[in-house]
Design a protein around this motif. Structure first.
Motif, PDB file in Angstrom:
ATOM      1  N   ARG A   1      51.210  37.812  26.922  1.00  0.00           N
ATOM      2  CA  ARG A   1      50.394  36.645  26.561  1.00  0.00           C
ATOM      3  C   ARG A   1      48.940  36.819  26.988  1.00  0.00           C
ATOM      4  O   ARG A   1      48.029  36.449  26.241  1.00  0.00           O
TER       5      ARG A   1
ATOM      6  N   SER B   1      45.979  43.523  34.775  1.00  0.00           N
ATOM      7  CA  SER B   1      46.652  43.441  36.065  1.00  0.00           C
ATOM      8  C   SER B   1      46.313  44.626  36.952  1.00  0.00           C
ATOM      9  O   SER B   1      45.875  45.677  36.479  1.00  0.00           O
TER      10      SER B   1
ATOM     11  N   GLN C   1      52.346  44.661  36.728  1.00  0.00           N
ATOM     12  CA  GLN C   1      52.915  43.695  35.787  1.00  0.00           C
ATOM     13  C   GLN C   1      52.059  43.615  34.527  1.00  0.00           C
ATOM     14  O   GLN C   1      50.837  43.555  34.613  1.00  0.00           O
TER      15      GLN C   1
ATOM     16  N   ASP D   1      51.555  41.290  31.227  1.00  0.00           N
ATOM     17  CA  ASP D   1      51.885  40.017  30.587  1.00  0.00           C
ATOM     18  C   ASP D   1      51.347  40.030  29.151  1.00  0.00           C
ATOM     19  O   ASP D   1      50.139  40.016  28.932  1.00  0.00           O
TER      20      ASP D   1
END
Length: 148
Positions: A78, A66, A74, A76
């Motif tokens: 996953r 990101s 952010q 993530d």
């Protein structure tokens, strides 16, 4: 009958395994991350990247997770592990930058690292280190014994 999409998982390396760089230290990881960083963004916005390694410590690739604002981006979970699974990585070195120049991990940095280590345990993918990179240097959470 309704159609469904086929899902294909393919990994085609562009570099022979014998030519992949090896990582033996946080310093080597830092140097490799720095080569992949857009220097203009290092001073401007927070970015989060993952370096994927095979079981021999060879670097399979670096993936930008990101790119965010001045003080936050952010992360993530996953996406980080999707990349690891796709290239058959057995460990990950994380890195993000602090444009402010502060090399100390924030409370948020520590929470994210703990969360990713726990996810890695479940998937049998080791989080080897998490580096905080600044324009003037870096901090290794592993070397600093912030994470184990």
């Amino acid at each position: 009958m309704k159609k469904v999409s086929d899902i294909k998982i393919i990994y085609t390396p562009k570099i022979k395994h014998s030519k992949l760089p090896e990582i033996f230290s946080a310093h080597e990881a830092h140097l490799l991350f720095r080569k992949s960083w857009d220097i203009g963004k290092l001073y401007l916005v927070e970015q989060f990247k993952a370096m994927y390694l095979n079981s021999n410590g060879k670097v399979l690739g670096i993936y930008e997770i990101s790119s965010g604002g001045l003080t936050y981006t952010q992360v993530d979970t996953r996406l980080i592990f999707l990349g690891a699974i796709k290239c058959c990585a057995t460990s990950i070195i994380l890195a993000h930058n602090h444009p402010s120049g502060n090399r100390e991990p924030s409370d948020s940095d520590l929470r994210i690292t703990r969360r990713l280590k726990e996810a890695g345990r479940l998937l049998e993918i080791n989080i080897w280190d998490h580096l905080i990179i600044t324009p003037e240097g870096y901090t290794s959470m592993r070397v600093s014994k912030i994470i184990r």
